[in-house]
Design a protein around this motif. Structure first.
Motif, mmCIF file in Angstrom:
data_model
loop_
_atom_site.group_PDB
_atom_site.id
_atom_site.type_symbol
_atom_site.label_atom_id
_atom_site.label_comp_id
_atom_site.label_asym_id
_atom_site.label_seq_id
_atom_site.Cartn_x
_atom_site.Cartn_y
_atom_site.Cartn_z
ATOM 1 N N SER A 160 0.826 -1.206 0.000
ATOM 2 C CA SER A 160 0.000 0.000 0.000
ATOM 3 C C SER A 160 0.866 1.265 0.000
ATOM 4 O O SER A 160 0.604 2.218 -0.739
ATOM 5 C CB SER A 160 -0.920 -0.004 1.224
ATOM 6 N N GLU A 161 1.908 1.273 0.813
ATOM 7 C CA GLU A 161 2.814 2.425 0.862
ATOM 8 C C GLU A 161 3.488 2.663 -0.479
ATOM 9 O O GLU A 161 3.610 3.809 -0.937
ATOM 10 C CB GLU A 161 3.890 2.203 1.931
ATOM 11 N N LEU A 162 3.938 1.586 -1.108
ATOM 12 C CA LEU A 162 4.623 1.725 -2.388
ATOM 13 C C LEU A 162 3.676 2.225 -3.470
ATOM 14 O O LEU A 162 4.087 2.981 -4.364
ATOM 15 C CB LEU A 162 5.261 0.397 -2.798
ATOM 16 N N ILE A 163 2.420 1.824 -3.404
ATOM 17 C CA ILE A 163 1.417 2.349 -4.339
ATOM 18 C C ILE A 163 1.283 3.859 -4.173
ATOM 19 O O ILE A 163 1.254 4.604 -5.157
ATOM 20 C CB ILE A 163 0.061 1.646 -4.109
ATOM 21 N N GLU A 164 1.238 4.313 -2.935
ATOM 22 C CA GLU A 164 1.128 5.761 -2.674
ATOM 23 C C GLU A 164 2.392 6.484 -3.115
ATOM 24 O O GLU A 164 2.328 7.578 -3.697
ATOM 25 C CB GLU A 164 0.865 5.992 -1.183
ATOM 26 N N ILE A 165 3.544 5.912 -2.859
ATOM 27 C CA ILE A 165 4.815 6.507 -3.272
ATOM 28 C C ILE A 165 4.872 6.646 -4.785
ATOM 29 O O ILE A 165 5.362 7.649 -5.323
ATOM 30 C CB ILE A 165 6.001 5.653 -2.762
ATOM 31 N N GLY A 249 10.001 -4.016 -7.464
ATOM 32 C CA GLY A 249 8.577 -3.975 -7.148
ATOM 33 C C GLY A 249 8.006 -2.587 -7.333
ATOM 34 O O GLY A 249 6.952 -2.409 -7.963
ATOM 35 N N LEU A 250 8.689 -1.598 -6.796
ATOM 36 C CA LEU A 250 8.254 -0.213 -6.954
ATOM 37 C C LEU A 250 8.265 0.191 -8.425
ATOM 38 O O LEU A 250 7.333 0.851 -8.905
ATOM 39 C CB LEU A 250 9.151 0.708 -6.129
ATOM 40 N N ASP A 251 9.292 -0.236 -9.156
ATOM 41 C CA ASP A 251 9.356 0.083 -10.587
ATOM 42 C C ASP A 251 8.176 -0.519 -11.340
ATOM 43 O O ASP A 251 7.631 0.095 -12.265
ATOM 44 C CB ASP A 251 10.663 -0.435 -11.182
ATOM 45 N N ALA A 252 7.763 -1.733 -10.959
ATOM 46 C CA ALA A 252 6.636 -2.393 -11.629
ATOM 47 C C ALA A 252 5.335 -1.637 -11.350
ATOM 48 O O ALA A 252 4.471 -1.527 -12.235
ATOM 49 C CB ALA A 252 6.529 -3.840 -11.164
#
Length: 258
Positions: A160-165, A249-252
């Motif tokens: 969830s945090e990475l989606i927001e980032i 993961g964040l890049d994806a």
């Protein structure tokens, strides 16, 4: 712990394995989880001694580890069995980005590479901040992340945090902070009502079938389905709370939201 820094470390989850490789301390790794795939060469270099909720205790003991690294309550029974055998065990329980960074720093300090781990974690923090700043003030598509399909389970805290980032808006923010999967189960009606603009799925070792997602009754009204914005992220990239999630993961996620 028989020696410090520990010379023989068994890692029962992926993220501590990757962290030790990134720190250049892979020679300390005596055994790994069967799910360890990062870096790719780990599958050829290290013996596998566990699944996720089960482990071959005699095989671990035969490796004569100084330290075994575990993760979460799901490995509590494994940890207890090893402790009864006189093995030193460290159990991590990181569930958010800050926890992942703390784990990296702690693993580094444990193997005598505190400064190197601090540098690695700081690099991740800088990159995360840069990405977050880049998305500030821009439209934020609503994202439903599906961790499992039957039952439907929405994403855990770090996801969830990475989606927001990455510039998205979590579809179920009230559930993201709940550690246990059973507390993040959602109904089809809830997802339809949330009306996500993007659906990202990672079914933990099972291939995501976008056509099956879009064929769910009533889901044709969901913007993500209507616009064909259903994406898969492989579970080793996003469902392991370690370096992979903060990088690939964040890049994806960024690619799915672009």
């Amino acid at each position: 712990m028989k020696t410090f820094p520990p010379e023989r470390v068994v890692c029962l989850t992926e993220e501590t394995v990757e962290t030790l490789y990134l720190l250049g301390e892979e020679d300390r790794i005596a055994g790994v989880s069967g799910y360890a795939v990062r870096p790719k060469r780990v599958r050829k270099e290290k013996p596998r001694v566990s699944a996720f909720t089960s482990a071959d205790i005699p095989k671990i003991l035969a490796l004569d580890p100084d330290l075994v690294l575990t993760f979460s309550d799901l490995q509590a029974d494994i940890a207890a069995d090893l402790l009864r055998e006189g093995i030193t065990v460290m159990g991590y329980n990181q569930r958010n980005v800050a926890g992942i960074l703390a784990m990296i720093r702690h693993v580094g300090a444990t193997v005598g590479q505190g400064q190197k781990a601090e540098k690695l974690a700081a690099q991740y923090e800088t990159r995360i901040a840069r990405i977050a700043n880049r998305t500030t003030g821009k439209p934020r598509p609503k994202v439903y992340f599906e961790e499992w399909d039957e039952p439907m389970i929405t994403g855990i805290g770090w996801v969830s945090e990475l989606i927001e980032i990455a510039g998205g808006q979590e579809a179920f923010p009230d559930l993201a902070g709940k550690d246990k999967a059973r507390d993040r189960v959602v109904t089809s009606e809830q997802v339809i009502a949330a009306a996500p603009d993007v659906i990202i799925a990672s079914w933990c070792g099972k291939k995501v079938r976008p056509e099956k997602v879009s064929a769910r009754p009533g889901w044709d009204t969901i913007p993500a389905v209507r616009d064909g914005r259903i994406f898969e992220i492989k579970s080793p990239l996003i469902l392991q709370p370690g370096p992979a999630a903060l990088t690939d993961g964040l890049d994806a996620i960024l690619e799915a939201l672009s």
